[in-house]
Design a protein around this motif. Sequence first.
Motif, PDB file in Angstrom:
ATOM      1  N   VAL A   1      80.711  98.847   1.569  1.00 53.81           N
ATOM      2  CA  VAL A   1      79.851  97.671   1.478  1.00 53.81           C
ATOM      3  C   VAL A   1      80.732  96.441   1.285  1.00 53.81           C
ATOM      4  CG1 VAL A   1      79.554  97.837  -1.032  1.00 53.81           C
ATOM      5  CG2 VAL A   1      77.791  96.716   0.356  1.00 53.81           C
ATOM      6  N   ALA A   2      80.251  95.312   1.780  1.00 54.65           N
ATOM      7  CA  ALA A   2      81.001  94.058   1.628  1.00 54.65           C
ATOM      8  C   ALA A   2      80.066  92.950   1.199  1.00 54.65           C
ATOM      9  CB  ALA A   2      81.686  93.678   2.942  1.00 54.65           C
ATOM     10  N   PHE A   3      80.567  92.095   0.314  1.00 58.44           N
ATOM     11  CA  PHE A   3      79.810  90.952  -0.181  1.00 58.44           C
ATOM     12  C   PHE A   3      80.559  89.678   0.203  1.00 58.44           C
ATOM     13  CE2 PHE A   3      77.708  94.188  -2.241  1.00 58.44           C
ATOM     14  CZ  PHE A   3      78.447  94.813  -3.241  1.00 58.44           C
ATOM     15  N   TRP A   4      79.787  88.636   0.435  1.00 58.86           N
ATOM     16  CA  TRP A   4      80.371  87.356   0.858  1.00 58.86           C
ATOM     17  C   TRP A   4      80.028  86.264  -0.136  1.00 58.86           C
ATOM     18  CZ3 TRP A   4      77.677  82.894   2.360  1.00 58.86           C
ATOM     19  CH2 TRP A   4      78.467  81.884   2.936  1.00 58.86           C
ATOM     20  N   CYS A   5      80.948  85.350  -0.341  1.00 53.32           N
ATOM     21  CA  CYS A   5      80.736  84.232  -1.259  1.00 53.32           C
ATOM     22  C   CYS A   5      81.295  82.952  -0.653  1.00 53.32           C
ATOM     23  CB  CYS A   5      81.412  84.499  -2.602  1.00 53.32           C
ATOM     24  SG  CYS A   5      81.413  83.086  -3.743  1.00 53.32           S
ATOM     25  N   ASN A   6      80.510  81.882  -0.750  1.00 53.79           N
ATOM     26  CA  ASN A   6      80.970  80.558  -0.365  1.00 53.79           C
ATOM     27  C   ASN A   6      80.892  79.654  -1.583  1.00 53.79           C
ATOM     28  OD1 ASN A   6      79.962  77.624   1.097  1.00 53.79           O
ATOM     29  ND2 ASN A   6      81.802  78.637   1.810  1.00 53.79           N
TER      30      ASN A   6
ATOM     31  N   ARG B   1      90.475  86.008   0.130  1.00 52.85           N
ATOM     32  CA  ARG B   1      89.983  84.636   0.226  1.00 52.85           C
ATOM     33  C   ARG B   1      90.860  83.911   1.245  1.00 52.85           C
ATOM     34  NH1 ARG B   1      89.616  79.719  -4.205  1.00 52.85           N
ATOM     35  NH2 ARG B   1      87.941  78.588  -3.161  1.00 52.85           N
ATOM     36  N   LEU B   2      90.615  84.233   2.499  1.00 54.00           N
ATOM     37  CA  LEU B   2      91.394  83.635   3.567  1.00 54.00           C
ATOM     38  C   LEU B   2      91.082  82.146   3.642  1.00 54.00           C
ATOM     39  CD1 LEU B   2      90.893  86.427   6.243  1.00 54.00           C
ATOM     40  CD2 LEU B   2      92.833  86.095   4.689  1.00 54.00           C
ATOM     41  N   LYS B   3      92.102  81.349   3.857  1.00 52.43           N
ATOM     42  CA  LYS B   3      91.978  79.899   4.014  1.00 52.43           C
ATOM     43  C   LYS B   3      91.513  79.202   2.741  1.00 52.43           C
ATOM     44  CE  LYS B   3      91.015  80.315   8.955  1.00 52.43           C
ATOM     45  NZ  LYS B   3      90.092  79.983  10.077  1.00 52.43           N
ATOM     46  N   GLY B   4      91.416  79.939   1.640  1.00 52.41           N
ATOM     47  CA  GLY B   4      91.123  79.312   0.368  1.00 52.41           C
ATOM     48  C   GLY B   4      89.718  78.791   0.184  1.00 52.41           C
ATOM     49  N   VAL B   5      88.776  79.292   1.011  1.00 45.54           N
ATOM     50  CA  VAL B   5      87.397  78.825   0.849  1.00 45.54           C
ATOM     51  C   VAL B   5      86.498  80.031   0.574  1.00 45.54           C
ATOM     52  CG1 VAL B   5      85.494  77.533   1.884  1.00 45.54           C
ATOM     53  CG2 VAL B   5      87.855  76.857   2.337  1.00 45.54           C
ATOM     54  N   ASP B   6      85.935  80.621   1.659  1.00 39.56           N
ATOM     55  CA  ASP B   6      85.068  81.782   1.511  1.00 39.56           C
ATOM     56  C   ASP B   6      85.855  82.975   0.994  1.00 39.56           C
ATOM     57  OD1 ASP B   6      82.829  81.380   4.388  1.00 39.56           O
ATOM     58  OD2 ASP B   6      83.421  80.044   2.766  1.00 39.56           O
ATOM     59  N   SER B   7      85.097  83.907   0.403  1.00 37.00           N
ATOM     60  CA  SER B   7      85.726  85.132  -0.086  1.00 37.00           C
ATOM     61  C   SER B   7      84.830  86.323   0.208  1.00 37.00           C
ATOM     62  CB  SER B   7      85.964  85.041  -1.595  1.00 37.00           C
ATOM     63  OG  SER B   7      86.513  86.248  -2.099  1.00 37.00           O
ATOM     64  N   THR B   8      85.450  87.465   0.402  1.00 33.75           N
ATOM     65  CA  THR B   8      84.704  88.707   0.558  1.00 33.75           C
ATOM     66  C   THR B   8      85.224  89.728  -0.442  1.00 33.75           C
ATOM     67  OG1 THR B   8      86.209  89.474   2.271  1.00 33.75           O
ATOM     68  CG2 THR B   8      84.202  88.383   2.994  1.00 33.75           C
ATOM     69  N   LEU B   9      84.310  90.508  -0.971  1.00 29.51           N
ATOM     70  CA  LEU B   9      84.620  91.611  -1.883  1.00 29.51           C
ATOM     71  C   LEU B   9      84.126  92.893  -1.214  1.00 29.51           C
ATOM     72  CD1 LEU B   9      85.504  92.603  -4.775  1.00 29.51           C
ATOM     73  CD2 LEU B   9      83.094  92.328  -5.421  1.00 29.51           C
ATOM     74  N   LYS B  10      84.988  93.881  -1.117  1.00 32.37           N
ATOM     75  CA  LYS B  10      84.634  95.118  -0.444  1.00 32.37           C
ATOM     76  C   LYS B  10      84.780  96.302  -1.392  1.00 32.37           C
ATOM     77  CE  LYS B  10      86.137  93.463   4.112  1.00 32.37           C
ATOM     78  NZ  LYS B  10      87.045  93.679   5.256  1.00 32.37           N
ATOM     79  N   ILE B  11      83.884  97.259  -1.219  1.00 37.01           N
ATOM     80  CA  ILE B  11      83.968  98.508  -1.959  1.00 37.01           C
ATOM     81  C   ILE B  11      83.992  99.646  -0.927  1.00 37.01           C
ATOM     82  CG2 ILE B  11      82.973  99.978  -3.744  1.00 37.01           C
ATOM     83  CD1 ILE B  11      81.331  97.594  -4.705  1.00 37.01           C
ATOM     84  N   GLN B  12      85.016 100.483  -1.031  1.00 34.32           N
ATOM     85  CA  GLN B  12      85.160 101.560  -0.047  1.00 34.32           C
ATOM     86  C   GLN B  12      85.987 102.701  -0.635  1.00 34.32           C
ATOM     87  OE1 GLN B  12      87.226 100.332   3.507  1.00 34.32           O
ATOM     88  NE2 GLN B  12      86.643 102.156   4.649  1.00 34.32           N
TER      89      GLN B  12
END
Lengths: 112, 115
Positions: free
Chosen positions: B19-24, B69-80
């Motif tokens: 699963v992956a979560f996104w944050c802005n 957190r590529l490019k220092g803006v958005d971030s993704t958190l993944k669980i696998q």
Amino acid sequence: SQELEQSPQSLIVQEGKNLTINCTSSKTLYGLYWYKQKYGEGLIFLMMLQKGGEEKSHEKITAKLDEKKQQSSLHITASQPSHAGIYLCGADPSGSARQLTFGSGTQLTVLP
Amino acid sequence: EAGVAQSPRYKIIEKRQSVAFWCNPISGHATLYWYQQILGQGPKLLIQFQNNGVVDDSQLPKDRFSAERLKGVDSTLKIQPAKLEDSAVYLCASSSPRLFTDTQYFGPGTRLTVL
């Protein structure tokens, strides 16, 4: 590591009553933050206290940080159903103002 | 000013799935945090970014969790792969570092249920 203990864990009050929630730290508090959370939702920032003896108010909510900076209290005057939720205190354990350790929260129910 | 955005709001998966979560974060906020909040507990920090660099990931279970957190803006958190004990609300927060006024602002969270 710093630990925060909140009391009470849950609180049920009648609308219009006053109430107090406490947050006690195992170490000196360099910055103490109060947040409110509706069930299953994000945290809403309420207030931040830094100096011993400091007191801040927002509408009917007042927060204090004691002189020794190891305890904070949150007081709600004339509670309303809109005050219901989970109140969380968060503290910066290192003094660097970069990270927060949270208490386990106080669940507040206000009966109409 | 727009707040911290997160998606999805809810996710149900079976154990061993990914699963992956996104944050802005709030525009201009250099610091981004991911927290895990298990029911009945306060949020626990998983990872902290400053721009696109990791400041602290000491509490991130790196065998199954990853974040970027590529490019220092958005971030993704993944669980696998996910485990039953990963069921929790995952909160993203951001702040604009200024000395002694480093208030963190939180997004609405993603509620993960692992069956």
